[in-house]
Structures are given as C-alpha cells and as structure tokens.
Design a protein around this motif. Sequence first.
Motif, PDB file in Angstrom:
ATOM      1  N   THR A 113       0.887  -0.797  -0.524  1.00 14.69           N
ATOM      2  CA  THR A 113      -0.359   0.240   0.072  1.00 14.69           C
ATOM      3  C   THR A 113       1.671   1.299  -0.425  1.00 14.69           C
ATOM      4  N   PRO A 114       1.144   2.142  -0.789  1.00 12.19           N
ATOM      5  CA  PRO A 114       1.748   3.167  -0.696  1.00 12.19           C
ATOM      6  C   PRO A 114       1.006   4.525   0.230  1.00 12.19           C
ATOM      7  N   PRO A 115       2.275   4.571   0.569  1.00 10.62           N
ATOM      8  CA  PRO A 115       2.144   5.888   2.077  1.00 10.62           C
ATOM      9  C   PRO A 115       2.073   6.808   1.380  1.00 10.62           C
ATOM     10  N   GLU A 116       1.656   7.829   2.310  1.00 14.84           N
ATOM     11  CA  GLU A 116       1.022   8.622   2.055  1.00 14.84           C
ATOM     12  C   GLU A 116       2.448   9.891   1.139  1.00 14.84           C
ATOM     13  N   TYR A 117       1.926  10.745   0.315  1.00 16.84           N
ATOM     14  CA  TYR A 117       2.674  11.662   0.111  1.00 16.84           C
ATOM     15  C   TYR A 117       2.702  12.750   0.317  1.00 16.84           C
ATOM     16  N   PRO A 118       2.926  14.033   0.820  1.00 20.81           N
ATOM     17  CA  PRO A 118       2.218  15.654   1.452  1.00 20.81           C
ATOM     18  C   PRO A 118       3.179  16.286   0.550  1.00 20.81           C
ATOM     19  N   ASN A 119       4.459  16.272  -0.123  1.00 21.07           N
ATOM     20  CA  ASN A 119       4.772  16.840  -1.818  1.00 21.07           C
ATOM     21  C   ASN A 119       4.019  17.177  -2.339  1.00 21.07           C
ATOM     22  N   ALA A 120       2.519  15.987  -3.316  1.00 16.00           N
ATOM     23  CA  ALA A 120       1.744  16.743  -3.838  1.00 16.00           C
ATOM     24  C   ALA A 120       0.232  16.774  -3.437  1.00 16.00           C
ATOM     25  N   GLN A 121       0.027  18.159  -2.789  1.00 14.62           N
ATOM     26  CA  GLN A 121      -1.319  18.570  -1.978  1.00 14.62           C
ATOM     27  C   GLN A 121      -2.228  18.607  -3.171  1.00 14.62           C
ATOM     28  N   TYR A 122      -3.186  18.031  -2.571  1.00 14.30           N
ATOM     29  CA  TYR A 122      -4.309  18.423  -3.903  1.00 14.30           C
ATOM     30  C   TYR A 122      -5.730  19.180  -2.803  1.00 14.30           C
ATOM     31  N   THR A 123      -6.466  19.625  -3.872  1.00 15.69           N
ATOM     32  CA  THR A 123      -7.541  21.058  -3.040  1.00 15.69           C
ATOM     33  C   THR A 123      -8.664  20.260  -3.626  1.00 15.69           C
ATOM     34  N   VAL A 124      -9.856  19.011  -3.486  1.00 10.81           N
ATOM     35  CA  VAL A 124     -11.026  18.925  -3.865  1.00 10.81           C
ATOM     36  C   VAL A 124     -11.238  20.285  -4.282  1.00 10.81           C
ATOM     37  N   LEU A 125     -12.054  19.739  -5.377  1.00  4.82           N
ATOM     38  CA  LEU A 125     -13.205  20.846  -5.919  1.00  4.82           C
ATOM     39  C   LEU A 125     -14.569  20.555  -5.888  1.00  4.82           C
ATOM     40  N   LYS A 126     -15.427  21.270  -5.232  1.00  8.93           N
ATOM     41  CA  LYS A 126     -16.699  21.447  -4.630  1.00  8.93           C
ATOM     42  C   LYS A 126     -17.625  20.881  -6.185  1.00  8.93           C
ATOM     43  N   LYS A 127     -17.447  21.965  -6.827  1.00  7.37           N
ATOM     44  CA  LYS A 127     -17.981  22.306  -8.111  1.00  7.37           C
ATOM     45  C   LYS A 127     -17.985  20.716  -9.853  1.00  7.37           C
ATOM     46  N   GLY A 128     -16.904  20.284  -8.906  1.00  6.19           N
ATOM     47  CA  GLY A 128     -17.277  19.565  -9.329  1.00  6.19           C
ATOM     48  C   GLY A 128     -16.979  17.669  -9.373  1.00  6.19           C
ATOM     49  N   THR A 129     -17.782  17.914  -7.802  1.00  5.34           N
ATOM     50  CA  THR A 129     -16.989  16.790  -7.471  1.00  5.34           C
ATOM     51  C   THR A 129     -18.768  16.330  -6.812  1.00  5.34           C
ATOM     52  N   HIS A 130     -18.246  15.026  -7.266  1.00  2.00           N
ATOM     53  CA  HIS A 130     -20.212  14.629  -7.032  1.00  2.00           C
ATOM     54  C   HIS A 130     -20.577  13.154  -7.262  1.00  2.00           C
ATOM     55  N   ILE A 131     -21.737  12.438  -6.738  1.00  2.00           N
ATOM     56  CA  ILE A 131     -22.226  10.767  -6.880  1.00  2.00           C
ATOM     57  C   ILE A 131     -23.151  11.711  -6.811  1.00  2.00           C
ATOM     58  N   ASN A 132     -23.913   9.883  -8.518  1.00  2.00           N
ATOM     59  CA  ASN A 132     -25.222  10.500  -9.080  1.00  2.00           C
ATOM     60  C   ASN A 132     -25.178   8.639  -8.571  1.00  2.00           C
ATOM     61  N   ALA A 133     -26.812   8.514  -9.760  1.00  3.88           N
ATOM     62  CA  ALA A 133     -27.140   7.086  -8.923  1.00  3.88           C
ATOM     63  C   ALA A 133     -26.209   5.683 -10.444  1.00  3.88           C
ATOM     64  N   THR A 134     -25.197   6.575 -11.199  1.00  2.00           N
ATOM     65  CA  THR A 134     -24.228   4.890 -12.040  1.00  2.00           C
ATOM     66  C   THR A 134     -23.172   5.642 -11.655  1.00  2.00           C
ATOM     67  N   HIS A 135     -22.419   6.882 -11.407  1.00  2.00           N
ATOM     68  CA  HIS A 135     -20.805   6.961 -10.760  1.00  2.00           C
ATOM     69  C   HIS A 135     -20.828   7.770 -10.125  1.00  2.00           C
TER      70      HIS A 135
END
Length: 215
Positions: A113-135
């Motif tokens: 299992t790959p360990p955490e990598y702090p040098n790549a810092q992600y910010t989740v963008l709410k307007k493009g992140t969601h769950i629908n009935a299929t995906h």
Amino acid sequence: MQLLRGAAGVTAFLGLAKRQFEPDSHPYVDSDTGLTFASYSSDRGVTYRVAIPDTIPADNVFDTVLQIVAPHEVGWAGFAWGGTMTYNPLAIAWANGTSNVVLSSRIAYGYYTPPEYPNAQYTVLKKGTHINATHWQLTASCKGCSSWGDEEIGVTAIDPQYDATMAFAFSNNPVDTPESVDSSFGIHDSLGHPIFDLKTGQNADFAAKVEQLAE
C-alpha cells in the motif's frame, strides 16, 4: 532536471519515454467546472482528465487539475503523473457512501500500500465533485504534480510541449476504511499507460478559474 520528453532507453524504465504514437487523450470541455481537459477513458469506462494553465513557466512547475469519473462498481481509481505506479505522485480516489468522494495523495515504492505523499497537495473542488445514480466524480487541483524529486535523486517534470505517458489503475474491491484518507487498499484489477496531449487541456486564466471552483 529530467523532463517527460526523453529518448527511449534513457527514461523508459520510468515509463516516461516519448512514444511515437497518436495520443490516447482528446479535448473535453467540462460543464461542471468550465475547464477544458485532456481526457482519456479506459475500456471499463473509468475516465481520467487533466487540465493545466495555458502559460507554462520555464521550470515546468505549475498547478494542475485532475478529474476522475468512475462507475459505482469501481472500488478505487488511481492516477500516476509520471507514467508508472512507483516513484512519482499518485492520486487515489474512492466513493465513501452516497455523498462523499475521498482523495488521497500517495507515492509507491513497491508492491504494498503506497504511503502518504505530502509533496503533492490536492484541493478537492466541490463544483466538480459529486456522486449520482451510476458514477462518482472527483475534481481536484494539485500543487506538486507537475514536478517531483529532489537534488539527491533528481527532479522530473512534465513538459506539456510533448505528449506525456501517464498511468492509471483501478480495482473492483473497495478500500478497507472508506471514511479515512489514510485507508489501505488491495492490488489493482486493471492498469494502463495512456498517452496524454496536455496541450489540449490548457486553459486561459487557469489560476482564477480554479480559485473560483475552490470557493
């Protein structure tokens, strides 16, 4: 600095060699975010998209946006910025329940299992992140995904002037602890190394657009 444009034999061991083929990606304009992406879909219907600025600095250090769209039967999906599953920034994403998508920054050094990598810092963008009935869909900006390494091991950077070999993997099995960004997970069921033409994912006013999406 090693750029993702090298001749075969010099960088092939990292999966970074320039390949003399047509790119596997195509341009895609996302209605959720308004960003233009270089987009690739696997034969199992898992889609990986990359958006970048239209102006790239000389050191090839720039922010990126990653979007992953996966059917519900996919337990987790991963993306490797350097074209292999080891020694480069990884993004591992999965759905947690019916309303939350988790993104974990990792780096792999072997078949565990790959360990955490702090040098790549992600910010989740709410307007493009969601769950629908299929995906489920994840969209996240990243600082540290276009360049990695150090003076001791060498620095590798993505050069959008050239087609870039990326890598992906996904599994039908869920992660062990879906609510935890540090969750362990099993080996992939499928993987691939698509060629991305990142020039087709360039965006004017990139920083301003991403900032608005993060609000």
